[in-house]
Scaffold this motif. Sequence first.
Motif, PDB file in Angstrom:
ATOM      1  N   GLY A   1       0.752  -1.296  -0.066  1.00 60.84           N
ATOM      2  CA  GLY A   1      -0.222  -0.049  -0.086  1.00 60.84           C
ATOM      3  C   GLY A   1       0.992   1.255  -0.220  1.00 60.84           C
ATOM      4  O   GLY A   1       2.084   1.372   0.512  1.00 60.84           O
ATOM      5  N   GLU A   2       0.147   2.308  -0.600  1.00 60.19           N
ATOM      6  CA  GLU A   2       0.975   3.508  -0.588  1.00 60.19           C
ATOM      7  C   GLU A   2       1.375   4.131   0.743  1.00 60.19           C
ATOM      8  O   GLU A   2       2.397   4.701   0.861  1.00 60.19           O
ATOM      9  CB  GLU A   2       0.331   4.465  -1.541  1.00 60.19           C
ATOM     10  CG  GLU A   2       0.736   6.121  -1.509  1.00 60.19           C
ATOM     11  CD  GLU A   2       0.078   6.725  -2.637  1.00 60.19           C
ATOM     12  OE1 GLU A   2       0.388   7.898  -2.648  1.00 60.19           O
ATOM     13  OE2 GLU A   2      -0.889   6.349  -3.281  1.00 60.19           O
ATOM     14  N   GLU A   3       0.557   4.089   1.647  1.00 62.87           N
ATOM     15  CA  GLU A   3       0.698   4.675   2.870  1.00 62.87           C
ATOM     16  C   GLU A   3       1.894   4.005   3.549  1.00 62.87           C
ATOM     17  O   GLU A   3       2.862   4.797   4.206  1.00 62.87           O
ATOM     18  CB  GLU A   3      -0.651   4.522   4.000  1.00 62.87           C
ATOM     19  CG  GLU A   3      -0.341   5.354   5.205  1.00 62.87           C
ATOM     20  CD  GLU A   3      -1.584   5.198   5.903  1.00 62.87           C
ATOM     21  OE1 GLU A   3      -1.524   5.981   7.137  1.00 62.87           O
ATOM     22  OE2 GLU A   3      -2.671   4.999   5.552  1.00 62.87           O
ATOM     23  N   GLN A   4       1.885   2.552   3.590  1.00 58.20           N
ATOM     24  CA  GLN A   4       2.957   2.093   4.326  1.00 58.20           C
ATOM     25  C   GLN A   4       4.492   2.350   3.520  1.00 58.20           C
ATOM     26  O   GLN A   4       5.351   2.577   4.169  1.00 58.20           O
ATOM     27  CB  GLN A   4       2.890   0.670   4.199  1.00 58.20           C
ATOM     28  CG  GLN A   4       3.979  -0.372   4.893  1.00 58.20           C
ATOM     29  CD  GLN A   4       3.763  -1.643   5.142  1.00 58.20           C
ATOM     30  OE1 GLN A   4       3.154  -2.133   3.868  1.00 58.20           O
ATOM     31  NE2 GLN A   4       3.977  -2.313   5.974  1.00 58.20           N
ATOM     32  N   SER A   5       4.345   2.632   2.174  1.00 57.51           N
ATOM     33  CA  SER A   5       5.454   2.776   1.311  1.00 57.51           C
ATOM     34  C   SER A   5       6.076   4.266   1.878  1.00 57.51           C
ATOM     35  O   SER A   5       7.337   4.441   1.706  1.00 57.51           O
ATOM     36  CB  SER A   5       5.407   2.511  -0.125  1.00 57.51           C
ATOM     37  OG  SER A   5       4.423   3.490  -0.457  1.00 57.51           O
ATOM     38  N   ARG A   6       4.971   5.240   2.200  1.00 52.92           N
ATOM     39  CA  ARG A   6       5.492   6.539   2.235  1.00 52.92           C
ATOM     40  C   ARG A   6       6.092   6.452   3.676  1.00 52.92           C
ATOM     41  O   ARG A   6       6.989   7.256   3.731  1.00 52.92           O
ATOM     42  CB  ARG A   6       4.064   7.426   2.385  1.00 52.92           C
ATOM     43  CG  ARG A   6       4.509   8.825   2.668  1.00 52.92           C
ATOM     44  CD  ARG A   6       2.938   9.693   3.005  1.00 52.92           C
ATOM     45  NE  ARG A   6       2.368   9.098   4.151  1.00 52.92           N
ATOM     46  CZ  ARG A   6       1.166   9.387   4.276  1.00 52.92           C
ATOM     47  NH1 ARG A   6       0.551  10.261   3.702  1.00 52.92           N
ATOM     48  NH2 ARG A   6       0.499   8.946   5.487  1.00 52.92           N
ATOM     49  N   ASN A   7       5.516   5.909   4.537  1.00 49.80           N
ATOM     50  CA  ASN A   7       6.262   5.880   6.077  1.00 49.80           C
ATOM     51  C   ASN A   7       7.410   5.139   5.909  1.00 49.80           C
ATOM     52  O   ASN A   7       8.439   5.597   6.628  1.00 49.80           O
ATOM     53  CB  ASN A   7       5.445   4.985   7.037  1.00 49.80           C
ATOM     54  CG  ASN A   7       3.944   5.554   7.174  1.00 49.80           C
ATOM     55  OD1 ASN A   7       3.728   6.718   6.902  1.00 49.80           O
ATOM     56  ND2 ASN A   7       2.768   4.791   7.422  1.00 49.80           N
ATOM     57  N   LYS A   8       7.815   4.123   5.106  1.00 49.81           N
ATOM     58  CA  LYS A   8       8.965   3.684   5.093  1.00 49.81           C
ATOM     59  C   LYS A   8       9.984   4.531   4.470  1.00 49.81           C
ATOM     60  O   LYS A   8      11.095   4.594   4.738  1.00 49.81           O
ATOM     61  CB  LYS A   8       9.049   2.238   4.257  1.00 49.81           C
ATOM     62  CG  LYS A   8       8.224   1.177   5.084  1.00 49.81           C
ATOM     63  CD  LYS A   8       8.184  -0.097   4.388  1.00 49.81           C
ATOM     64  CE  LYS A   8       7.743  -1.283   5.293  1.00 49.81           C
ATOM     65  NZ  LYS A   8       8.766  -1.668   6.294  1.00 49.81           N
ATOM     66  N   ALA A   9       9.553   5.047   3.590  1.00 47.64           N
ATOM     67  CA  ALA A   9      10.255   6.258   2.607  1.00 47.64           C
ATOM     68  C   ALA A   9      10.784   7.463   3.623  1.00 47.64           C
ATOM     69  O   ALA A   9      11.829   8.086   3.424  1.00 47.64           O
ATOM     70  CB  ALA A   9       9.620   6.775   1.369  1.00 47.64           C
ATOM     71  N   ILE A  10       9.826   7.701   4.448  1.00 53.27           N
ATOM     72  CA  ILE A  10      10.297   8.720   5.302  1.00 53.27           C
ATOM     73  C   ILE A  10      11.195   8.275   6.444  1.00 53.27           C
ATOM     74  O   ILE A  10      12.443   9.034   6.771  1.00 53.27           O
ATOM     75  CB  ILE A  10       9.016   9.167   6.294  1.00 53.27           C
ATOM     76  CG1 ILE A  10       7.853   9.872   5.543  1.00 53.27           C
ATOM     77  CG2 ILE A  10       9.220  10.012   7.460  1.00 53.27           C
ATOM     78  CD1 ILE A  10       6.768  10.117   6.177  1.00 53.27           C
ATOM     79  N   ARG A  11      11.255   6.934   6.925  1.00 50.63           N
ATOM     80  CA  ARG A  11      12.171   6.395   7.763  1.00 50.63           C
ATOM     81  C   ARG A  11      13.602   6.275   7.106  1.00 50.63           C
ATOM     82  O   ARG A  11      14.661   6.541   7.464  1.00 50.63           O
ATOM     83  CB  ARG A  11      11.828   4.991   8.112  1.00 50.63           C
ATOM     84  CG  ARG A  11      12.723   4.205   9.170  1.00 50.63           C
ATOM     85  CD  ARG A  11      12.131   2.925   9.119  1.00 50.63           C
ATOM     86  NE  ARG A  11      13.094   2.025  10.056  1.00 50.63           N
ATOM     87  CZ  ARG A  11      13.281   0.826  10.052  1.00 50.63           C
ATOM     88  NH1 ARG A  11      12.125   0.144   9.724  1.00 50.63           N
ATOM     89  NH2 ARG A  11      14.077   0.131  10.750  1.00 50.63           N
ATOM     90  N   LEU A  12      13.469   5.923   5.599  1.00 44.84           N
ATOM     91  CA  LEU A  12      14.733   5.977   4.963  1.00 44.84           C
ATOM     92  C   LEU A  12      15.211   7.325   4.896  1.00 44.84           C
ATOM     93  O   LEU A  12      16.513   7.634   4.993  1.00 44.84           O
ATOM     94  CB  LEU A  12      14.271   5.530   3.552  1.00 44.84           C
ATOM     95  CG  LEU A  12      15.653   5.430   2.441  1.00 44.84           C
ATOM     96  CD1 LEU A  12      16.857   4.501   3.016  1.00 44.84           C
ATOM     97  CD2 LEU A  12      15.182   4.963   1.119  1.00 44.84           C
TER      98      LEU A  12
END
Length: 417
Positions: free
Chosen positions: A280-291
């Motif tokens: 999902g897009e929301e999870q990928s966004r959160n992981k990108a923020i962490r990265l």
Amino acid sequence: MKSFRTLLLSSLSGVVCEKAIGALAAVASNHLFATLYGAHFFGELQFALSLAYVVSSAALIFSAQAVSPIFGRHPRLRHLVFYRTFRLRLGSTLGVTLLFLIIVALLTQSSSGALMLIAGLVMLCEPVALGSLMAYAETKPWVITRAKAYASGIRVLWLLGAAHASVGAVVAAFAWPLEAYVAAAAPFSRYRTLAFNRPRSLHGSETVTRTLIARGLRIWPAIAASVLVLRMDRLLLGALMSKTDLGIYSAAASLVEQWNSVGTTLALALAPAMVFVARGEEQSRNKAIRLSVYLAAIAAVAMVGSLFLGRPVFLLIYGHAFEAGIPVMIFGTACSIVTFVDAGLTTWLIAARRYRLMTVKLIVTIVAIGSSPFVLPTALMMYAPAAATALSIVVFWAAVFGQGQRIKVHHETLPVQ
């Protein structure tokens, strides 16, 4: 957390191994050319190379982004795709290059014009660079790495020979097209039969050609904009300040660009295992923020290091004639924190296929860089491109996350029917 740190360290070591030779060769080449011929000729060379790269973007319709997906998904069509792409690239590249060389030859007669003609020769490598795409498609990246290592070494050796023979800046400048030819020709030699030998069957050739053109035209604006972002600063400052000042600025900017490329490579290396696997897009966004947080920490360490070691290292590379570029380099390294964060967050746009937003970000950056020298005082003109790039990135992501938060709040406050 431990597994991510292991992934981060392994990716960082991979980036160091991949970038070390190229970065050292770039620094050595700039050191040789700048110390031998001075800031003025170094500025003219950087202006000529930047102009050639920007003009060559007109021939990048059949870019890696347009061709690679077909290579990867249709192995049986690789010969046909390679055969057609080579001819399409050859035609567009020759047309743009010849037009560029003719215009430069007619309008310029100084050493600057000679450097532009030499820089224009770099553009001719685009059709041959197709071999690198095939090497990636066949998971043979060492072919490309080895070729780049040879090419970097040849560029340094050419400049060393030019220094030993005491030839002029024009002859020394041939090191850059020579490097480009060697780096592109070595992988291409493995697959030259795909380019020159006609496939047994041309069934579907027109469909392949139409697909390549359609893909290329759709992606080309973003490709051209990205090239302009990388080279616009030198073209703009070259028109507003002396070539000597441009040489000093380019000396500082080249070191910052080498560091920024580490952030981009790290982000792309970590994204498949961290962002692209998200559901999902929301999870990928959160992981990108962490990265992006981890990348920002790495960039912050580099900024602190530049405060203590930046001056002696810069003087060792370029000498006291370029001393005015030291604060520009340190300021650019500080702005790299924002660039590293952007590299991490951009993986979310890639995962979510938000290519339009990526194009918007590039356009915002181009507008910011283009207006920055006219907004800041003349004494701060060298700081304008880095400041404008960082500010445009901050504004863009603030708008993206702000808009997303407003939409989220709006949906939460809707009355239940």
